[in-house]
Design an enzyme around this catalytic site. Sequence first.
Site, PDB file in Angstrom:
ATOM      1  N   HIS A  14       0.866  -1.204   0.000  1.00 13.40           N
ATOM      2  CA  HIS A  14       0.000   0.000   0.000  1.00 13.40           C
ATOM      3  C   HIS A  14       0.890   1.238   0.000  1.00 13.40           C
ATOM      4  CE1 HIS A  14      -3.886   2.080   1.322  1.00 13.40           C
ATOM      5  NE2 HIS A  14      -2.993   3.040   1.169  1.00 13.40           N
ATOM      6  N   HIS A  16       1.551   5.380  -1.701  1.00 13.66           N
ATOM      7  CA  HIS A  16       1.189   6.552  -2.510  1.00 13.66           C
ATOM      8  C   HIS A  16       2.464   7.125  -3.115  1.00 13.66           C
ATOM      9  CE1 HIS A  16      -2.957   6.702  -0.974  1.00 13.66           C
ATOM     10  NE2 HIS A  16      -2.413   6.202   0.125  1.00 13.66           N
ATOM     11  N   LEU A  17       2.510   7.151  -4.443  1.00 12.08           N
ATOM     12  CA  LEU A  17       3.708   7.667  -5.120  1.00 12.08           C
ATOM     13  C   LEU A  17       3.506   9.027  -5.755  1.00 12.08           C
ATOM     14  CD1 LEU A  17       5.195   4.494  -6.893  1.00 12.08           C
ATOM     15  CD2 LEU A  17       6.208   5.780  -4.993  1.00 12.08           C
ATOM     16  N   ARG A  18       2.234   9.481  -5.848  1.00 10.57           N
ATOM     17  CA  ARG A  18       1.925  10.768  -6.498  1.00 10.57           C
ATOM     18  C   ARG A  18       2.406  10.765  -7.953  1.00 10.57           C
ATOM     19  NH1 ARG A  18      -1.253  10.848  -2.212  1.00 10.57           N
ATOM     20  NH2 ARG A  18      -0.373  11.802  -0.357  1.00 10.57           N
ATOM     21  N   LYS A 100      -9.201  -0.485  -5.930  1.00 11.30           N
ATOM     22  CA  LYS A 100      -9.254   0.190  -4.630  1.00 11.30           C
ATOM     23  C   LYS A 100     -10.602   0.869  -4.414  1.00 11.30           C
ATOM     24  CE  LYS A 100      -7.771   2.016  -0.772  1.00 11.30           C
ATOM     25  NZ  LYS A 100      -6.651   2.880  -0.453  1.00 11.30           N
ATOM     26  N   HIS A 137     -10.553   1.093   1.720  1.00 11.31           N
ATOM     27  CA  HIS A 137     -10.350   2.120   2.743  1.00 11.31           C
ATOM     28  C   HIS A 137     -11.576   2.023   3.643  1.00 11.31           C
ATOM     29  CE1 HIS A 137      -8.785   6.048   4.305  1.00 11.31           C
ATOM     30  NE2 HIS A 137      -9.981   5.970   4.854  1.00 11.31           N
ATOM     31  N   HIS A 175      -4.716  -0.649   5.742  1.00 10.90           N
ATOM     32  CA  HIS A 175      -4.294   0.082   6.941  1.00 10.90           C
ATOM     33  C   HIS A 175      -5.269  -0.109   8.105  1.00 10.90           C
ATOM     34  CE1 HIS A 175      -7.004   2.835   4.976  1.00 10.90           C
ATOM     35  NE2 HIS A 175      -6.106   3.286   4.141  1.00 10.90           N
ATOM     36  N   LEU A 220      -5.236   9.212   7.781  1.00 14.57           N
ATOM     37  CA  LEU A 220      -6.531   8.545   7.827  1.00 14.57           C
ATOM     38  C   LEU A 220      -6.369   7.099   7.378  1.00 14.57           C
ATOM     39  CD1 LEU A 220      -8.847  11.341   6.382  1.00 14.57           C
ATOM     40  CD2 LEU A 220      -8.842  10.432   8.721  1.00 14.57           C
ATOM     41  N   ASP A 248       1.434   2.611   3.546  1.00 12.54           N
ATOM     42  CA  ASP A 248       0.574   3.792   3.348  1.00 12.54           C
ATOM     43  C   ASP A 248       1.398   5.071   3.442  1.00 12.54           C
ATOM     44  OD1 ASP A 248      -1.688   5.193   2.724  1.00 12.54           O
ATOM     45  OD2 ASP A 248      -2.557   5.118   4.731  1.00 12.54           O
TER      46      ASP A 248
HETATM   47  O1  DOR Z   1      -3.607   9.547   5.471  1.00 11.85           O
HETATM   48  C1  DOR Z   1      -3.948   9.237   4.335  1.00 11.85           C
HETATM   49  N1  DOR Z   1      -3.356   9.769   3.232  1.00 11.85           N
HETATM   50  N2  DOR Z   1      -4.945   8.382   4.185  1.00 11.85           N
HETATM   51  C2  DOR Z   1      -5.458   8.116   2.976  1.00 11.85           C
HETATM   52  O2  DOR Z   1      -6.364   7.331   2.904  1.00 11.85           O
HETATM   53  C3  DOR Z   1      -4.980   8.813   1.761  1.00 11.85           C
HETATM   54  C4  DOR Z   1      -3.606   9.263   1.949  1.00 11.85           C
HETATM   55  C5  DOR Z   1      -3.164  10.242   0.886  1.00 11.85           C
HETATM   56  O3  DOR Z   1      -3.336   9.965  -0.301  1.00 11.85           O
HETATM   57  O4  DOR Z   1      -2.608  11.263   1.249  1.00 11.85           O
HETATM   58 ZN    ZN Z   2      -3.401   5.050   1.515  1.00  8.61          ZN
END
Ligand code: DOR
Ligand code: ZN
Length: 346
Positions: A14, A16-18, A100, A137, A175, A220, A248
């Site tokens: 899990h 996030h790479l943007r 997702k 989520h 998560h 979150l 995450d």
């Molecule tokens: O804390 C979080 N950041 N929870 C998420 O579900 C999304 C993530 C984000 O993309 O920044």
């Molecule tokens: Zn996430």
Amino acid sequence: MTDTLTLTRPDDWHLHLRDGAMLAAVLPDSARRFARAMVMPNLRPPVRSVTEAAAYRKRILAALPTGMSFDPLMALYLTDNTSAEEVALARACGFVQAVKYYPAGATTNSDFGVSAVERAYPAIAALEQQGLPLLVHGEATDPEVDVFDREAVFIDRVLAPLLKRFPKLKLVLEHVTTRQGIDFVRAGGANVAATITAHHLLYNRNAMFKGGIRPHYYCLPVLKREQHRQALVEAATSGSPKFFLGTDSAPHAQSAKECGSGCAGIYTAHAGIELYAEAFEAADALDKLEGFASIFGAAFYGLPRNSATLTLARTAWEVPAELGFGAGKLIPLRAGETVNWRILEP
Ligand code: DOR
Ligand code: ZN
């Protein structure tokens, strides 16, 4: 006392790479540690189709520094309109490994998410049929629900009924943060699993308020009470294949975190495996780290185990106070403080 620890190279289920300059800034941190990662699709606009996932995957590979290897596994973003045909295309393409489910409004870039789970039934039925996992989520979006109860309420209202309707669905509670979440996963069949972050293993909700409001501990689902943290540690170190690593790691620019309405997300990729080593060591369970980090996730997804290894040493190092992040700055977890384990470069 173990001073070095060699593991099968881990995967991050899990991440996030943007995109763009931010992607280029954070990708090497993950690639240095993890062989593969499940890349979250909550871009703006989100990654909703196989075509968009192929293009994003290409951008990730193009951003990878020469000489580094890393396999981005793609997840599609489920909407009210995701079709069974798109799910079939995803299964067939070979690089999309999951879909997702963000309840609309639950978190960062979730506005395109599912407004009511029934609307996604055709896609979810196709996932069950194709054996493609649904990553959830798991938080209720009803504004009446207390922020600390959102996971437990979502399980009762949405997830438990969903599994009754689709009992063979491969489902990952992403998560997981509560005892109720852990119990739900344990009670399910082998098709039900969860990822656990390092920050939810290491911190309880006090961390957000220690000496003042601390935006870099806000994510979150939000950090929970100590009793929940303990339930997560117990599950992660239990040796159960239902629980595996998902950082995450969620980078946001410092300016988007330190403001009147700060974004949710904790950046941990700079110490993505080292923080887990700390958490497992604190539970006297370093022998359980390899299963959690390198074996159970791949087994759940039906993917081969990595053949390379990664070695960690118990050597404290100081995390930089800030990292570059395109035009802005990124404040990593433990900025200016120490992490007790470090990776030895191959
Ligand atoms: O804390 C979080 N950041 N929870 C998420 O579900 C999304 C993530 C984000 O993309 O920044
Ligand atoms: Zn996430």
